[in-house]
Design an enzyme around this catalytic site. Sequence first.
Site, mmCIF file in Angstrom:
data_model
loop_
_atom_site.group_PDB
_atom_site.id
_atom_site.type_symbol
_atom_site.label_atom_id
_atom_site.label_comp_id
_atom_site.label_asym_id
_atom_site.label_seq_id
_atom_site.Cartn_x
_atom_site.Cartn_y
_atom_site.Cartn_z
ATOM 1 N N PHE A 70 37.292 51.454 43.532
ATOM 2 C CA PHE A 70 37.883 51.646 42.202
ATOM 3 C C PHE A 70 39.236 52.331 42.255
ATOM 4 C CE2 PHE A 70 33.197 52.163 42.078
ATOM 5 C CZ PHE A 70 32.911 50.897 41.628
ATOM 6 N N THR A 115 33.311 42.787 44.670
ATOM 7 C CA THR A 115 33.831 41.842 43.697
ATOM 8 C C THR A 115 33.400 40.410 43.994
ATOM 9 O OG1 THR A 115 35.798 41.866 45.053
ATOM 10 C CG2 THR A 115 35.834 43.217 43.088
ATOM 11 N N ARG A 169 41.423 30.351 35.409
ATOM 12 C CA ARG A 169 40.205 29.655 35.793
ATOM 13 C C ARG A 169 39.208 30.643 36.393
ATOM 14 N NH1 ARG A 169 40.365 25.761 40.669
ATOM 15 N NH2 ARG A 169 38.403 24.634 40.553
ATOM 16 N N ASN A 183 33.848 32.007 39.839
ATOM 17 C CA ASN A 183 32.388 32.077 39.877
ATOM 18 C C ASN A 183 31.942 32.850 38.636
ATOM 19 O OD1 ASN A 183 29.708 33.018 40.230
ATOM 20 N ND2 ASN A 183 29.883 32.864 42.453
ATOM 21 N N THR A 227 29.591 36.116 39.269
ATOM 22 C CA THR A 227 30.194 37.353 39.774
ATOM 23 C C THR A 227 31.312 37.814 38.839
ATOM 24 O OG1 THR A 227 31.688 36.090 41.194
ATOM 25 C CG2 THR A 227 29.634 36.851 42.177
ATOM 26 N N GLN A 234 31.733 41.508 37.092
ATOM 27 C CA GLN A 234 32.926 42.354 37.147
ATOM 28 C C GLN A 234 33.374 42.759 35.754
ATOM 29 O OE1 GLN A 234 36.675 42.215 39.437
ATOM 30 N NE2 GLN A 234 35.746 40.443 40.395
ATOM 31 N N GLY A 283 39.911 41.723 37.879
ATOM 32 C CA GLY A 283 39.172 42.960 38.092
ATOM 33 C C GLY A 283 39.535 44.049 37.108
ATOM 34 N N GLU A 284 40.790 44.170 36.801
ATOM 35 C CA GLU A 284 41.231 45.311 36.000
ATOM 36 C C GLU A 284 41.258 45.032 34.504
ATOM 37 O OE1 GLU A 284 41.451 47.900 37.708
ATOM 38 O OE2 GLU A 284 42.647 47.720 39.525
#
Lengths: 204, 732, 327
Positions: free
Chosen positions: B237, B463, B618, B621, B624, B628, B694-695
């Site tokens: 993180f 991730t 896009r 997955n 996952t 996230q 992710g963020e």
Amino acid sequence: MDGDADGQVSRRQVIVAGTVLAAGATVAPAAGQRPAAAATHAVPEVVGPGEVEVSLRVNGTIRETAVEPRVTLLDALRDRLRLTGTKKGCDHGECGACTVLIDGRRAKSCLTLAIMQTGAAITTIEGLAGSERLHPMQAAFIERDAFQCGFCTPGQIMSAVGMLAEGRPRSRAEIRDRMSGNLCRCSAYPNIVDAISDVAEGRR
Amino acid sequence: MTQSVGRPLNRVDGRDKVTGTARYAADQPVAGLTHAVLVQSTIASGRIKAIDTRAARSAPGVLGVYTHENLPRFAYRPDGYTFPYGQSLVPMQDDTIRYGGQHLAMVVAGTPEQARHAAALVEVDYDVEPPIIGLRANLDRAYAPPTTVPGVIQLERGDPGDGLDRAEVRIEAEYSTSINHHNPIEPSATLAVWEGEDLTLYESTQSMSFTQEVVARMLGMPRERVRVVVPYLGGGFGCKGFVWPHTYLTAAVARVVGRPVKLVLTRAQMYTSCGHRPESVQRVRLGASKDGRLTGLTHHVISHTASHDLVNFTVIASPQAVYACPNLRVSTELVEVNLGTTIATRPPSGPTNEVLEMALDELSLELGVDPIALRLANYTDRDPATGARQTRYLRECYELGAERFGWRRRKPEPGSTRAGEMLVGTGMAGSFHNWHGMTAQASVEIDTNGRAFVRSGTQDIGTGTYTIMTQIAADALGMRPSSVRPRLGDTRLPPAASSSGSATAVTVGTAVREAGRAAREKVIGIAIADPRSPLHGAASAAVETADDRLFLKARPRRGETYRDVLARHGSPVEAQGNADLANQAGGSYGAVFAEVHVSTVTGEVRVTRLVGAVDVGRVLNPKTARSQAIGGMIWGIGMALTEHTLVDRRLGRIVTANLAGYLIPVEADVPDIDVIFVDKPAPDASALGARGMGEVTGTGTVAAIANAVHHATGRRVRQLPITPDLLLGPRE
Amino acid sequence: MKAFRYARATSQANAVTLASADPTAVYIAGGTETLNLIRDGLLAPDLLVDVNAVPADGIAWGRDVVRIGALTSMAAVAGDARIRTRLPVLSEALSASASAQVRNMASVGGNLMQRTRCWYYRDAALPCNTRIPGSGCPAIEGENRWHAILGGSEHCIKVHPSDMAVALTALDATILIRDAQGERRVPIGDFYRLPGSTPHVETALPRGGLIVGVEIPSGLTRSRSGYRKVRDRASFEFALVSVAVSLDMDGDAVREARIALGGVAPRPWRAVEAEEAVRGRRLDPDVLEAAAEAAVRGAVPREHNGFKVELVRRTLADVLARIGGKR
Ligand SMILES: Cc1cc2nc3c(=O)[nH]c(=O)nc-3n(C[C@H](O)[C@H](O)[C@H](O)COP(=O)(O)OP(=O)(O)OC[C@H]3O[C@@H](n4cnc5c(N)ncnc54)[C@H](O)[C@@H]3O)c2cc1C
Ligand code: FES
Ligand code: FES
């Protein structure tokens, strides 16, 4: 180590079920027998501070190991028995990563000493299922993506298995409350509830 | 042919993780291992008068105690804050102390218990100086640093003064945010093993390549002699995205001790050894015309930084990027304090994004317009700096999120809904993260059994990199994911950049795809040149691959498997791929909707519903990716309601350095969460059509919750976290 | 963690003998508190006396008292069907404590003996009058959001962290202690000491004394009772403030009330004046208000914990109204 801070020579001792035996004479506790069964009224022997031979029943196998009394069950599992599936996240009972089953009940292995658990049946993540098969909870965690980094996961799974053994949850809210001793910083929380519900409701 | 990318494949490393066989840094079985424990400063400013290690050295099992008095000098010392060094201060080189928790000694012993006990025996005598602690208490020390200080933004566009003057409606407010800690459940760990002049580090890092670079430089050795291994990382993180002193200290000490050394930071040490998110005070002024169009915006951010490391990690990103406001000023001030270095914390632009989104909520009430309408009135799909049009599906995020949440049924008046003791409120906010690509290399090798090995020196920080690499390679090759074996987490693999800034999946994915395509071409080339192949003589463009087979597009039954080709070929085929996305950047966007219950008795806030709609291009997955996104939103719950690190002003000591006082959300704090992906390719971001994700999902939730709290109670709390004490309003 | 010796007691008598012989000896039951204290350098025993094999387990429902053995786990008490229906305040307080794993491991005796969670006490590097008499109390001028508003002194403003002890205080419990001199009974109200000028003296437990159980008057199983705990996080957190109430009703009126507060004082805080304010009265708004006011009379708020005054008032009024049947 051979001596302690005060220069005393420590004996290697074997402790089983509340009585102390001479080194070498390792006695395996009978299955299911807790130390209480061996209660006597003589003043029990004092062992340590040096290493003491203890036998731990981990995942169905008796494992002999020499530990100082101060060694926690968690450190004994990880450092002595090389069972590193059980994780240390805080060493203070605050994260749940070290959760194992002791006599079928979930417990935080950083909050108990290895020497206190002689005779108890300890189950770690490595022993939850057979070698090839997965325990339904493990399979549900994969299917529901109930983890990301995976570091809290062994503790979550052991806690979840222990929780279901304590009684079937009646709602998702109840699962949430009863699983709150296991932190997940990746925050897979909703998926963990999904996985547990699947198992609780027999979907796995 | 069934594409794997875009499908909810289960994590390929799932089995290792649920069975406890996944090995993290501290789990590596190494023969002859010894154990290190750090001794840290208990004062925040001053000098070491004397350090007495005699008792520690003679404690049972101790192999060495190292301090500034006997540790060899490092070969390098960064001159001021230098990325990717976690901090420029190199500990244990002299007697000065700049912050509480500075490393003063390292004790090495045969068992962890012996090392811990001996560490407690090290006696330090200090010359104490009063520390400077606390942002609010030291606002008079704030100064505007130049933009040469990393992370500092001082930017003006148009004429903000005039824009605000001309506004028909204005709001002005001051907000504050708290110190936050990353607190991955895996504490940072370093396991250093020397073999002659070669060093292997099992390291909990988001970036093996940074670790390799920094450790080599600090120890004055060639990079190639440092190998870094991280097959699994227990979360980072941000705090494991930089290289901190404990890593090179362990390596240096292991060289002196002559045995492998393992250091695992304690949870308390995690609060001072690998960075934190600074406190901030933020002043926002917004001006708008009656129809809601922003005419002026100023966003001034004051945050603390370590006195030894000038850097700003309260990054101001969204004001100048998301909304079409012609006149704006964003500005930064810093206050130097005696704390450890501040660092990026998931998400780096969170605190400023949240504050802007809270201020917009205030403006929408002032204007009497719906919060979504206000945002739409200022909608733009152009890059504000260059004016270039971007693929941006933020409008869709508002629509999809509002629809799923039932936003239209909302009664705008605050305090209008009650359920028993609870006041019910809803709120929304925008999400934004500025994404940057990185560089990566990958290779794909197909062995004579027809199995593909895809390799890249990247990290899977949870991730899903293992899984995405597998999917992308499978698609590039025309194989089933089960025929692909991913490998990462070792600097011996083709190098890749750090896992941070939302860049990994896109960057590594691009390199993997290239390697996979090249390997496929090679195998096709071998097949069509081989008289024994049913594809012999075909044009390579006429050959298709799918489900582990190569076949003619026109006659799919004519073909053979990869395994057939490779078995005849008799040796493996390998190809490389390269991605340089360092110049690629852009925003990822979204909207978050929250419902909260606020107790009229106790002021306790519980989040009861969360919906997030995000545009990350896009989706590689969905399984996952959803995880996230959920994770980012739950971080928002923590920042909004429970997480704050408290520092004693006089002692300069963090008093909540554990997981019982610093409250990260637990299972009971988290409702069911809905995540909607717009899932349209963003070709301008990457060839995969994906952008960083992710963020972005870590932003917006805080403000959505804060805005919902206001809607529930009519009380605007401008301070994070919003703890019950801040909501004990007038009694009923 | 300092090295120590270890012995597993098998009877109350040999536990006391072992512990009395060594001035540094410490009992360990569930271990959930002891090991943290030793690890953090707050306790440094030479000898650990494991009492898990001592027979002192289980719940006995007698004619006059309900007796809970000191080694009964928190989970066993919380989950006991009769406790749940007849002494809900106890079951609710325990269910809201710690985490399921800790509740499985931890004992009633250990719970009563847990030490304050004051972060200055818990950090061996800092001054603290409870830990090192005379070293000072940084909480008074420092980060005191969690600290006491009642019962503190200029030497110490710690808070007692046990939820169960608050419930037991509202249940007039008696603590049963065994030491070298024999067995004695101490009402819970006399068991915990206020800091005054001796914050390091926290309980009435003699050296080597073993808690063997607690007793609750059987009459209270007919009372209505309940517990409410306020915290930042929805679970797995110590109380900011908690309220335990046990009421004997006479129609709409309160015949007898036992009220205890948690999270506000160095010991579980019996709110005697609040009890007086409701005794013989119907729980009308003005009575609730008077009780709430009485509960915080004399409170000394500090820089960061002033909110507890208001929080106690409201939480108490709410619990009284709920238990008294108004809600
Ligand atoms: C993460 C965490 C969260 C927690 N949250 C809460 C909470 O929300 N609410 C709450 O109430 N508690 C909470 N606790 C505290 C917990 O309830 C106590 O740790 C537990 O009850 C102690 O019981 P034990 O049997 O494990 O005690 P031990 O650790 O075995 O002993 C604790 C102390 O009591 C002494 N002792 C033990 N048994 C006896 C005896 N029979 N006679 C005399 N002395 C004895 C020991 O010497 C030691 O000093 C929390 C604990 C943890 C770790
Ligand atoms: S390591 Fe045991 S609970 Fe965190
Ligand atoms: S999966 Fe990373 S902490 Fe839970």
